[in-house]
Scaffold this active site. Structure first.
Site, PDB file in Angstrom:
ATOM      1  N   THR A 428      62.976  42.686  50.252  1.00  0.00           N
ATOM      2  CA  THR A 428      62.029  43.228  49.278  1.00  0.00           C
ATOM      3  C   THR A 428      60.761  43.770  49.968  1.00  0.00           C
ATOM      4  OG1 THR A 428      61.306  40.950  48.991  1.00  0.00           O
ATOM      5  CG2 THR A 428      62.739  41.851  47.307  1.00  0.00           C
ATOM      6  N   ASP A 429      59.936  44.447  49.173  1.00  0.00           N
ATOM      7  CA  ASP A 429      58.716  45.061  49.715  1.00  0.00           C
ATOM      8  C   ASP A 429      57.502  44.138  49.591  1.00  0.00           C
ATOM      9  OD1 ASP A 429      60.026  47.599  50.111  1.00  0.00           O
ATOM     10  OD2 ASP A 429      59.981  47.776  47.947  1.00  0.00           O
ATOM     11  N   SER A 454      52.012  42.417  49.114  1.00  0.00           N
ATOM     12  CA  SER A 454      52.688  43.584  48.576  1.00  0.00           C
ATOM     13  C   SER A 454      52.566  44.676  49.623  1.00  0.00           C
ATOM     14  CB  SER A 454      52.034  44.014  47.267  1.00  0.00           C
ATOM     15  OG  SER A 454      52.544  45.263  46.890  1.00  0.00           O
ATOM     16  N   ARG A 455      53.717  45.104  50.158  1.00  0.00           N
ATOM     17  CA  ARG A 455      53.639  45.979  51.340  1.00  0.00           C
ATOM     18  C   ARG A 455      53.485  47.457  51.003  1.00  0.00           C
ATOM     19  NH1 ARG A 455      57.871  42.536  52.673  1.00  0.00           N
ATOM     20  NH2 ARG A 455      57.037  40.723  53.744  1.00  0.00           N
ATOM     21  N   VAL A 456      53.902  47.876  49.802  1.00  0.00           N
ATOM     22  CA  VAL A 456      53.789  49.317  49.535  1.00  0.00           C
ATOM     23  C   VAL A 456      52.910  49.649  48.335  1.00  0.00           C
ATOM     24  CG1 VAL A 456      56.008  49.904  50.557  1.00  0.00           C
ATOM     25  CG2 VAL A 456      55.881  49.363  48.137  1.00  0.00           C
TER      26      VAL A 456
END
Ligand code: ATP
Ligand code: MG
Length: 592
Positions: A428-429, A454-456
């Site tokens: 997951t992102d 939360s990476r994006v």
């Protein structure tokens, strides 16, 4: 079956067994015709007819020879007629339908169905092993004599196939016949599915009418490729302040919700669905292996907040066979793809994938695949990666639709390093980690600021939100550290005390009851006021009620600010100042 007899001359004679299913037995001359047909077709010396009365065929005959079948029955004709009409009508103007049908009837020619037949060799625990169907593909649907359907899950080198059953195995025996439907497993779908509760095969289970399906979407489909995607750049607002501010989610992102049991995981997902009202997003809630009562609770929450109009619930409760539980997320994803490829934005919740992995483990062990770590089969990573990779933000040339996925995973005593959690974290992102200690201390939603990420989503956050948040995440991380430190007692200097106080206040502001999403203006106002230390002198216990009071003050006296943020979600120092002044105005008038 071919039997061999030996006559006096010790010469082998081949006798062919032919089973005829019919309502009225064939007449003598018909039998003679059949005899000569099969004698020439199969090079047998004699034929042994077995006549079975089968009301299901309606009329005519259905004949089984060796591992093949011939369909001369009324049922077969009706099916063929239906198929030819459907293919005729496809893509044509409804105004021409009568003339097309007339032409179809005039030109209809019956073909004698001739298809391979397989036989069951073992059956049990929802799994059947069959042999004889050599041309089936992985994922094909097969049909057993009893009417139960199954899906090909294993194609083995010895010519047998492992089938997972979609229904009861009580009427399937060793030697039962099975035929291929030549279709891969899929789900019938149309926009009418919105607002419905369906099982993993797409059949309604809410007592409502049938869903008139227009299209058939395969449950497994390759994920969109790189060229078909564009980067995530629009926010998917959850309405939960802690998430939208610090761990923002973008449309097309995959954000994991992970935590122990009863830590508010489902509530975050349902809140996000509720927050999509009037936002033109279609929501799909997939319940896998849950108690029927939990699913009923989630559905009633969605109904209560008018969220069912734009939501589909795919439910495979704990009482379902493992095969159906295994299918559920893929079916949900097929529904999501239907809407995404029609240019819509979709939010899909998989609640939860740990139970899905357990269902897959059950299936795999029954299919005699070798167990690996924690007894899961080796491909359990691929199981979830091929599911979650189907979440995407499509490029404009494909309509620009999106699927945002919120998978849920349950941990045991907060252990994120177990097999399934680590797998899904890496797919997951980002993840929202929920902690029991926080939850029980009243900090709800119990999001652990240090372990969540939360990476994006940052690039999808609205400008006004991004600027209003400032360094709140860092402040909270510092607060957590200082809190541990201050537990050892001793004198604390006033600077540290101030920071502790500020952090505790922030934690209070981030508390939010379930089913009460916050609007963007309310979130922005709360964040700016917090950073401007508006709440500093307010006792901790009162902060939450003052926050509510302040927000309704804004709604009544400064509604222009709220409208402005809604219309143009971009930040400006003037807006910041306006909010600060309004908040000071509130303090002057209400906090005396
Ligand atoms: P399970 O492991 O059983 O699936 P879960 O992690 O999905 O549980 P929920 O069912 O969402 O947890 O929540 C558990 C309980 O906590 C529910 O009674 C719910 O009402 C309550 N709860 C969840 N979030 C909040 C919140 N933000 N404020 C107050 N109560 C909450
Ligand atoms: Mg739950």
């Amino acid at each position: 079956m071919i039997k061999s007899n030996f006559d006096e001359n010790e010469q082998e004679k081949v006798i062919l067994t032919v089973e005829i299913q019919c309502v009225t037995p064939p007449l003598d001359y018909q039998l003679e015709k059949l005899r000569s047909f099969f004698l020439s077709e199969y090079e047998a010396d004699d034929i042994d007819f077995i006549i079975k009365k089968t009301p299901g065929v309606i009329g005519g005959f259905r004949i089984f020879v060796n591992d093949e079948s011939y369909d001369w029955s009324t049922l077969g004709r009706i099916r063929q007629l239906r198929k030819s009409f459907l293919s005729l009508a496809k893509g044509h103007d409804p105004a021409h339908i009568i003339s097309l049908l007339r032409e179809g009837i005039e030109n209809f020619e019956l073909h004698v169905g001739h298809e391979p037949v397989g036989f069951v060799s073992t059956v049990g625990d929802g799994i059947a092993t069959i042999n004889g169907l050599h041309k089936v593909r992985y994922g094909d649907v097969v049909l057993f004599d009893s009417g139960v359907k199954g899906m090909v899950q294993d194609i083995r080198s010895d010519g047998t196939n492992g089938i997972v059953l979609f229904g009861s195995d009580s009427e399937i025996y060793e030697g039962s016949r099975v035929i291929s439907t030549n279709r891969t497993a899929g789900i019938p779908i149309s926009p009418k599915i919105l607002g419905r509760i369906v099982d993993p095969l797409g059949l309604p289970i809410d007592g409502g009418p049938d869903i008139a399906a227009k299209e058939y979407y395969p449950i497994e489909r390759p994920a969109p490729g790189i060229i078909q995607r564009k980067s995530v750049n629009r926010p998917m607002e959850t309405g939960i302040l802690a998430i939208d501010s610090m761990f923002p989610i973008g449309k097309g992102q995959r954000q994991l919700i992970i935590g122990d049991r009863q830590t508010g995981k489902t509530t975050i997902a349902t809140d996000t669905i509720i927050n999509q009202r009037d936002k033109n997003v279609i929501c799909i809630y997939v319940a896998i292996g849950q108690k029927a009562s939990s699913v009923a609770k989630a559905v009633s929450t969605l109904k209560k907040y008018d969220a069912m109009d734009y939501t589909v619930v795919v439910s495979s409760p704990a009482s379902d066979p493992a095969s159906l539980q295994y299918l559920a997320p893929y079916s949900g994803c097929a529904i999501a793809e239907y809407f995404m490829y029609h240019g819509r934005d979709v939010l899909i919740v998989y609640d939860d994938l740990s139970k899905h992995a357990v269902a897959y483990r059950t299936l795999s062990l029954l299919l005699e695949r070798s167990p690996g770590r924690e007894a899961y089969p080796g491909d359990v990573f691929y199981l979830h990666s091929r599911l979650l990779e189907r979440a995407a933000q499509l490029s404009d040339s494909l309509g620009g639709g999106s699927i945002t996925a919120l998978p849920i995973v349950e941990t045991q005593s907060g252990d994120v390093s177990a097999y399934i959690p680590t797998n899904i974290i890496s797919i997951t992102d980002g993840q929202l980690f929920l902690e029991s200690n926080l939850f029980f201390s009243g900090q709800r939603p119990a999001i652990h600021v240090g372990l969540s990420v939360s990476r994006v989503g940052g690039s999808a956050q609205t400008n006004v939100m991004k600027k209003s948040v400032g360094s709140i995440r860092l402040d909270l991380a510092q607060y957590r550290e200082m809190q541990t430190f201050s537990q050892f007692g001793g004198d604390l200097d006033s600077g540290t005390l101030k920071q502790l106080n500020y952090g505790a206040g922030l934690m209070q502001l981030l508390r939010q009851p379930g089913n009460s999403p916050m609007t963007l203006p309310h979130q922005v106002i709360t964040l700016i006021c917090a950073r401007e230390k508006i709440f500093t002198d307010i006792p901790l216990k009162k902060i939450k009620s003052v926050q509510q009071d302040l927000l309704s003050f804004f709604d009544h006296h400064y509604s222009a600010i709220c409208h402005k943020i809604l219309l143009d979600p971009s930040y400006s120092p003037a807006l910041h100042q306006e909010i600060k002044d309004a908040a000071l105005d509130y303090l002057n008038h209400h906090m005396l």
